[in-house]
Design an enzyme around this catalytic site. Sequence first.
Site, PDB file in Angstrom:
ATOM      1  N   GLU A  66     -41.227  -6.599 -14.139  1.00 24.58           N
ATOM      2  CA  GLU A  66     -39.792  -6.724 -13.866  1.00 24.58           C
ATOM      3  C   GLU A  66     -38.998  -5.690 -14.678  1.00 24.58           C
ATOM      4  O   GLU A  66     -39.195  -5.543 -15.884  1.00 24.58           O
ATOM      5  CB  GLU A  66     -39.353  -8.140 -14.251  1.00 24.58           C
ATOM      6  CG  GLU A  66     -37.875  -8.438 -14.096  1.00 24.58           C
ATOM      7  CD  GLU A  66     -37.538  -9.865 -14.512  1.00 24.58           C
ATOM      8  OE1 GLU A  66     -36.410 -10.306 -14.246  1.00 24.58           O
ATOM      9  OE2 GLU A  66     -38.411 -10.545 -15.101  1.00 24.58           O
ATOM     10  N   LYS A 132     -33.707  -9.944  -6.813  1.00 21.57           N
ATOM     11  CA  LYS A 132     -34.008 -11.251  -7.413  1.00 21.57           C
ATOM     12  C   LYS A 132     -32.940 -12.274  -7.030  1.00 21.57           C
ATOM     13  O   LYS A 132     -31.740 -12.005  -7.118  1.00 21.57           O
ATOM     14  CB  LYS A 132     -34.087 -11.094  -8.932  1.00 21.57           C
ATOM     15  CG  LYS A 132     -34.529 -12.332  -9.708  1.00 21.57           C
ATOM     16  CD  LYS A 132     -34.662 -11.975 -11.184  1.00 21.57           C
ATOM     17  CE  LYS A 132     -35.157 -13.133 -12.026  1.00 21.57           C
ATOM     18  NZ  LYS A 132     -35.312 -12.744 -13.454  1.00 21.57           N
ATOM     19  N   CYS A 168     -39.961 -12.937 -11.199  1.00 17.95           N
ATOM     20  CA  CYS A 168     -39.942 -13.868 -12.337  1.00 17.95           C
ATOM     21  C   CYS A 168     -39.387 -15.254 -12.001  1.00 17.95           C
ATOM     22  O   CYS A 168     -40.088 -16.071 -11.433  1.00 17.95           O
ATOM     23  CB  CYS A 168     -39.179 -13.232 -13.506  1.00 17.95           C
ATOM     24  SG  CYS A 168     -39.758 -13.817 -15.126  1.00 17.95           S
TER      25      CYS A 168
END
EC number: 6.3.5.1
Length: 563
Positions: A66, A132, A168
């Site tokens: 990430e 994200k 994540c």
Amino acid sequence: MSKDTDNPNLNPSHEASKTNKPQDTVTFALAQSHFLVGDIATNVEKMRTLALQAREQGADVIVFPELALLGYPPQDLLLRPSLSGRVKSALSTLSDIDDIVMIVGYPHVDHHGTFNSAAILHNGHQKGFYHKQMLPNYGVFDERRYFDKGRNQVLFDYKGITIGLLICEDLWDKNPIAELKKQGADLIVSLNASPFEIEKQNNRKAMLAKRSRENNLPIVYVNAVGGQDDLVFDGGSMAVQADGSVAHEAPRFMNQLLLATLDVKTAKFNNQAKAPLSLSRESEMYQALVVGLRDYVNHSGFSGIIVGLSGGIDSALTLCIAVDALGADKVYAVMMPYEYTSQISLEDAQAQARRLNVSYTVCPIFDAVEGIRHTLAPLFNKSPADTTEENIQARARGVVLMALSNKFGHLVITTGNKSELAVGYSTLYGDMAGGFDVLKDVYKSQVYKLASYRNRLEDTPVIPERVITRPPSAELRPDQKDQDSLPDYDVLDGILMSYIDEDMGYQEIIDKGFDAEMVAKVIKMVDNSEYKRLQSPIGTKISHKAFGRERRYPLVNKWSIKG
């Protein structure tokens, strides 16, 4: 995100023809590596090197952690006006890498906002990107301060499989992966920068097993590694089968290019020949402390470190960690005795310095302390001695260490533990003076366990046994013991863990069996020491809740513990 990037189709025929691998397999390279915050040029060159290495080893797809292009967490660097241009320029330099798909974590900036994103790069073109969706805003995370929320699922087809992307926190929520499954995903690739805390890897495995089983999907999980300020990323990247079992796992706390091959027909990974050794609780804690100190010192540009060695267990453990992190040639130990320093302390400090082969100097502080006391005598006007005189000793030591730091360019590392810092059993501008506190998130009871653990690693103990067994003392007055001012550390740490790590209130802690008067006393000490902690050096986070960015309380408040 525009619709045409939601499901890019990559043609694998060219690269497949250049390898001897079967057409019905896809090999993923999990690039578990340290990408330094802000160093975009170096990070992108590391990506290039790893991509070419992975391609040479037969990988079809390489996945980076990430925000690897910028490093994690970049904090207010995300607000710099030049960020967008720098990121675009860096990504363009990867355009000449052919025959391998690159999935790159990066900050995406456009007229819609700033996003925590993953780019799909292939044969000189960006085939798509994913933003994200779940932005964590708790603990050490404050992503909602910087990022806009992504709203689209992204899948791409490659060699007969449909790959879905997550970043994540997306994976800790059940909905994003379920939506990808609904849209036809055969496999999930997840980019992560998940900081270390005790037993975090077990929690990750449990989460991945649950998500994979719930959706009958294999998962490629790539995590960052290395220290960044007070955080440590411990890697532990994994390829997980659809039934939740771990097919491949990278070693913890180490750079690793891990290859995992998926059989397209069965949607199963080949199994790892030899899994990495599992780490005990003390082992993972110790490694995290070593990596945290190593990367902070090396990336901050210091040539070495200075440790005030007292003969006690905290400085003994700190010295071990320092040597393991940086090597003995970069560690300088200074013993600064005063009239209350015992002969045992002098002997043990010298023995440990010799055992670890570090530079060792004895610098008595008697003249410095007496000079300060003489200067203050007219101002004190014969007031009786108290902790003020004790603190003068600690501050004289701080002056010596900081002077050596200024003169020779070494970083002073402090030796205070979490128990002491919690209750204020430390001296501002004295033993708190320095740039990094190795044991800041380590309770005193854990210090003993880590010291014993480190001694077990070698035939000859590096910490003298009596340092571990004798009662701890600051040695600032005759026959002083820590327990003169504090409860037994096992009791103290039990209360502190409940109050700090578990956020329990006064009555809840008493209900666990602790004495009410002692609980009230300890909580008051913790609350009254907030101003000290705000001025303390940073230190590596290893617990569920560390002092610093994770626990922020007002310095002035009238909150009642019994309210």
